[in-house]
Design a protein around this motif. Structure first.
Motif, PDB file in Angstrom:
ATOM      1  N   MET A   1       0.843  -1.207   0.000  1.00 50.82           N
ATOM      2  CA  MET A   1       0.000   0.000   0.000  1.00 50.82           C
ATOM      3  C   MET A   1       0.873   1.250   0.000  1.00 50.82           C
ATOM      4  O   MET A   1       1.923   1.285   0.621  1.00 50.82           O
ATOM      5  CB  MET A   1      -0.923   0.011   1.219  1.00 50.82           C
ATOM      6  CG  MET A   1      -1.769   1.280   1.325  1.00 50.82           C
ATOM      7  SD  MET A   1      -2.946   1.270   2.698  1.00 50.82           S
ATOM      8  CE  MET A   1      -4.264   0.289   1.989  1.00 50.82           C
ATOM      9  N   ASN A   2       0.423   2.246  -0.736  1.00 53.85           N
ATOM     10  CA  ASN A   2       1.119   3.528  -0.784  1.00 53.85           C
ATOM     11  C   ASN A   2       0.251   4.617  -0.170  1.00 53.85           C
ATOM     12  O   ASN A   2      -0.949   4.703  -0.452  1.00 53.85           O
ATOM     13  CB  ASN A   2       1.439   3.929  -2.225  1.00 53.85           C
ATOM     14  CG  ASN A   2       2.394   2.975  -2.924  1.00 53.85           C
ATOM     15  OD1 ASN A   2       2.498   2.987  -4.134  1.00 53.85           O
ATOM     16  ND2 ASN A   2       3.094   2.129  -2.169  1.00 53.85           N
ATOM     17  N   ILE A   3       0.856   5.443   0.683  1.00 52.33           N
ATOM     18  CA  ILE A   3       0.175   6.594   1.278  1.00 52.33           C
ATOM     19  C   ILE A   3       0.894   7.852   0.817  1.00 52.33           C
ATOM     20  O   ILE A   3       2.107   7.988   1.016  1.00 52.33           O
ATOM     21  CB  ILE A   3       0.175   6.522   2.811  1.00 52.33           C
ATOM     22  CG1 ILE A   3      -0.543   5.259   3.297  1.00 52.33           C
ATOM     23  CG2 ILE A   3      -0.497   7.770   3.400  1.00 52.33           C
ATOM     24  CD1 ILE A   3      -0.513   5.072   4.800  1.00 52.33           C
ATOM     25  N   ALA A   4       0.164   8.750   0.180  1.00 52.82           N
ATOM     26  CA  ALA A   4       0.729  10.000  -0.323  1.00 52.82           C
ATOM     27  C   ALA A   4       0.266  11.164   0.543  1.00 52.82           C
ATOM     28  O   ALA A   4      -0.930  11.320   0.787  1.00 52.82           O
ATOM     29  CB  ALA A   4       0.298  10.230  -1.772  1.00 52.82           C
ATOM     30  N   GLU A  22       6.294   4.684  11.435  1.00 49.54           N
ATOM     31  CA  GLU A  22       6.685   3.910  12.619  1.00 49.54           C
ATOM     32  C   GLU A  22       5.523   3.045  13.115  1.00 49.54           C
ATOM     33  O   GLU A  22       5.706   1.873  13.439  1.00 49.54           O
ATOM     34  CB  GLU A  22       7.137   4.857  13.734  1.00 49.54           C
ATOM     35  CG  GLU A  22       8.474   5.538  13.472  1.00 49.54           C
ATOM     36  CD  GLU A  22       8.809   6.553  14.547  1.00 49.54           C
ATOM     37  OE1 GLU A  22       8.053   6.637  15.549  1.00 49.54           O
ATOM     38  OE2 GLU A  22       9.809   7.272  14.398  1.00 49.54           O
ATOM     39  N   LYS A  23       4.343   3.633  13.146  1.00 42.26           N
ATOM     40  CA  LYS A  23       3.179   2.911  13.661  1.00 42.26           C
ATOM     41  C   LYS A  23       2.727   1.794  12.731  1.00 42.26           C
ATOM     42  O   LYS A  23       2.260   0.734  13.177  1.00 42.26           O
ATOM     43  CB  LYS A  23       2.020   3.890  13.902  1.00 42.26           C
ATOM     44  CG  LYS A  23       2.229   4.796  15.109  1.00 42.26           C
ATOM     45  CD  LYS A  23       1.032   5.701  15.325  1.00 42.26           C
ATOM     46  CE  LYS A  23       1.188   6.544  16.581  1.00 42.26           C
ATOM     47  NZ  LYS A  23       1.188   5.751  17.826  1.00 42.26           N
ATOM     48  N   ILE A  27       7.775   2.036   4.976  1.00 46.24           N
ATOM     49  CA  ILE A  27       9.005   2.775   4.684  1.00 46.24           C
ATOM     50  C   ILE A  27       8.634   4.228   4.429  1.00 46.24           C
ATOM     51  O   ILE A  27       7.740   4.519   3.623  1.00 46.24           O
ATOM     52  CB  ILE A  27       9.728   2.196   3.455  1.00 46.24           C
ATOM     53  CG1 ILE A  27      10.254   0.793   3.769  1.00 46.24           C
ATOM     54  CG2 ILE A  27      10.882   3.109   3.027  1.00 46.24           C
ATOM     55  CD1 ILE A  27      10.870   0.096   2.584  1.00 46.24           C
ATOM     56  N   TYR A  28       9.304   5.138   5.112  1.00 46.72           N
ATOM     57  CA  TYR A  28       9.060   6.567   4.908  1.00 46.72           C
ATOM     58  C   TYR A  28      10.036   7.102   3.867  1.00 46.72           C
ATOM     59  O   TYR A  28      11.248   6.973   4.026  1.00 46.72           O
ATOM     60  CB  TYR A  28       9.228   7.330   6.225  1.00 46.72           C
ATOM     61  CG  TYR A  28       9.288   8.827   6.035  1.00 46.72           C
ATOM     62  CD1 TYR A  28       8.250   9.504   5.395  1.00 46.72           C
ATOM     63  CD2 TYR A  28      10.384   9.566   6.462  1.00 46.72           C
ATOM     64  CE1 TYR A  28       8.296  10.862   5.199  1.00 46.72           C
ATOM     65  CE2 TYR A  28      10.441  10.934   6.275  1.00 46.72           C
ATOM     66  CZ  TYR A  28       9.393  11.581   5.634  1.00 46.72           C
ATOM     67  OH  TYR A  28       9.448  12.925   5.439  1.00 46.72           O
ATOM     68  N   VAL A  29       9.494   7.677   2.813  1.00 42.98           N
ATOM     69  CA  VAL A  29      10.325   8.266   1.764  1.00 42.98           C
ATOM     70  C   VAL A  29      10.153   9.784   1.814  1.00 42.98           C
ATOM     71  O   VAL A  29       9.094  10.308   1.439  1.00 42.98           O
ATOM     72  CB  VAL A  29       9.941   7.740   0.363  1.00 42.98           C
ATOM     73  CG1 VAL A  29      10.848   8.355  -0.700  1.00 42.98           C
ATOM     74  CG2 VAL A  29      10.032   6.224   0.325  1.00 42.98           C
ATOM     75  N   ASP A  30      11.149  10.468   2.299  1.00 39.98           N
ATOM     76  CA  ASP A  30      11.113  11.927   2.434  1.00 39.98           C
ATOM     77  C   ASP A  30      11.561  12.553   1.115  1.00 39.98           C
ATOM     78  O   ASP A  30      12.743  12.785   0.890  1.00 39.98           O
ATOM     79  CB  ASP A  30      12.042  12.343   3.582  1.00 39.98           C
ATOM     80  CG  ASP A  30      12.016  13.843   3.845  1.00 39.98           C
ATOM     81  OD1 ASP A  30      11.372  14.570   3.062  1.00 39.98           O
ATOM     82  OD2 ASP A  30      12.644  14.275   4.818  1.00 39.98           O
ATOM     83  N   THR A  31      10.600  12.822   0.231  1.00 42.34           N
ATOM     84  CA  THR A  31      10.955  13.369  -1.083  1.00 42.34           C
ATOM     85  C   THR A  31      11.552  14.767  -0.963  1.00 42.34           C
ATOM     86  O   THR A  31      12.414  15.145  -1.748  1.00 42.34           O
ATOM     87  CB  THR A  31       9.731  13.416  -2.014  1.00 42.34           C
ATOM     88  OG1 THR A  31       8.740  14.285  -1.451  1.00 42.34           O
ATOM     89  CG2 THR A  31       9.146  12.024  -2.195  1.00 42.34           C
ATOM     90  N   GLY A  32      11.066  15.525   0.035  1.00 45.35           N
ATOM     91  CA  GLY A  32      11.619  16.867   0.232  1.00 45.35           C
ATOM     92  C   GLY A  32      13.100  16.811   0.531  1.00 45.35           C
ATOM     93  O   GLY A  32      13.883  17.651   0.065  1.00 45.35           O
ATOM     94  N   ILE A 122       5.157   5.406   2.741  1.00 39.24           N
ATOM     95  CA  ILE A 122       4.517   6.689   2.998  1.00 39.24           C
ATOM     96  C   ILE A 122       5.445   7.734   2.404  1.00 39.24           C
ATOM     97  O   ILE A 122       6.631   7.778   2.732  1.00 39.24           O
ATOM     98  CB  ILE A 122       4.329   6.948   4.501  1.00 39.24           C
ATOM     99  CG1 ILE A 122       3.349   5.940   5.090  1.00 39.24           C
ATOM    100  CG2 ILE A 122       3.819   8.373   4.735  1.00 39.24           C
ATOM    101  CD1 ILE A 122       3.145   6.092   6.578  1.00 39.24           C
ATOM    102  N   MET A 123       4.903   8.530   1.499  1.00 41.94           N
ATOM    103  CA  MET A 123       5.728   9.507   0.796  1.00 41.94           C
ATOM    104  C   MET A 123       5.094  10.882   0.937  1.00 41.94           C
ATOM    105  O   MET A 123       3.877  11.019   0.787  1.00 41.94           O
ATOM    106  CB  MET A 123       5.819   9.092  -0.682  1.00 41.94           C
ATOM    107  CG  MET A 123       6.986   9.669  -1.438  1.00 41.94           C
ATOM    108  SD  MET A 123       7.082   9.027  -3.155  1.00 41.94           S
ATOM    109  CE  MET A 123       7.512   7.314  -2.881  1.00 41.94           C
ATOM    110  N   ASP A 124       5.889  11.881   1.242  1.00 38.33           N
ATOM    111  CA  ASP A 124       5.340  13.226   1.357  1.00 38.33           C
ATOM    112  C   ASP A 124       6.077  14.188   0.450  1.00 38.33           C
ATOM    113  O   ASP A 124       7.246  13.990   0.134  1.00 38.33           O
ATOM    114  CB  ASP A 124       5.390  13.720   2.809  1.00 38.33           C
ATOM    115  CG  ASP A 124       6.790  14.075   3.265  1.00 38.33           C
ATOM    116  OD1 ASP A 124       7.104  15.270   3.295  1.00 38.33           O
ATOM    117  OD2 ASP A 124       7.561  13.158   3.582  1.00 38.33           O
ATOM    118  N   GLY A 125       5.348  15.208   0.009  1.00 43.61           N
ATOM    119  CA  GLY A 125       5.954  16.189  -0.883  1.00 43.61           C
ATOM    120  C   GLY A 125       4.936  17.201  -1.350  1.00 43.61           C
ATOM    121  O   GLY A 125       3.998  17.550  -0.629  1.00 43.61           O
TER     122      GLY A 125
END
Length: 219
Positions: A1-4, A22-23, A27-32, A122-125
């Motif tokens: 699953m991907n969370i944007a 963490e919860k 895998i956390y992908v920090d695009t910033g 989980i990816m943020d940007g």
């Protein structure tokens, strides 16, 4: 699953994404951080953000990777750990300026998509739900008022002992918002199927719980 998770600068995307990862064991992908690492390289090479030709050429020379050591994300620029350098204000401003160039975005997006194909991430940007992971199962648009975001940054810098001006920070945030929302290439906007979460009046744990509730509803 991907969370944007998308949203403007200072909305708390990275903090929230890390806690969710963490919860959930994702895998956390920090695009910033990846964009900042590339921006750091341009700064170290003395390249002006307005020089698209030089930026595009230098982008070809950059290798950026993410690794986890003791559960903490480490960002590597040409094999050197740059975690301690990429959070400076000038690096953030450079990242915002050069992220409009297609050559910069193409290189980093390809790496981000490859990660998402093989893992729960989980990816943020700024454009994750709209461009990078358009098929993400969960999309969040996390925002807060410019003043709230500026105050958070002001408090963070003061805690580190750095002298700063609250209203100068707010002006910088508003200018960055304008650039991000009005660029030609992948502008910042809320995806049609994204859930809006305004963190102006919410604490970190309240935001995390709100998104966890959305995740539980989708599982």
């Amino acid at each position: 699953m991907n969370i944007a998770i998308d949203g403007p600068a200072g909305a708390g995307k990275s903090t929230i994404a890390k806690k969710l990862a963490e919860k959930l064991g994702y895998i956390y992908v920090d695009t910033g951080a990846m964009y900042r690492a590339m921006a750091l390289y341009f700064l170290e090479q003395g390249i002006l953000p307005s020089d698209e030709a030089a930026v595009s050429k230098a982008a070809e020379e950059v290798d950026i990777s993410i690794a986890y050591e003791d559960g903490q994300q480490q960002v590597f620029l040409n094999k050197a750990n740059v975690n301690g350098k990429i959070r400076r204000e000038e690096v953030g401003n450079m990242a915002s300026s050069v992220s409009v160039y297609p050559s910069v975005r193409r290189k980093l997006v390809a790496l981000q998509q490859k990660l998402a194909e093989t893992s729960d991430v989980i990816m943020d940007g700024r454009d994750i739900g709209t461009c990078v992971l358009p098929n993400a199962e969960i999309k969040i648009y996390l925002t807060a008022s410019p003043f709230t975001r500026a105050k958070r940054r002001f408090d963070e810098l003061k805690e580190k002992g750095q002298d700063c001006d609250l209203f100068a920070i707010q002006k910088d945030i508003e200018e960055r918002d304008y650039r991000d929302m009005n660029r030609d290439e992948s502008p910042l906007r809320q995806a049609e199927d994204a859930v809006l979460v305004d963190s102006s009046e919410l604490g970190i744990n309240e935001v995390v719980q709100a998104i966890l509730k959305i995740w539980q509803e989708r599982n």
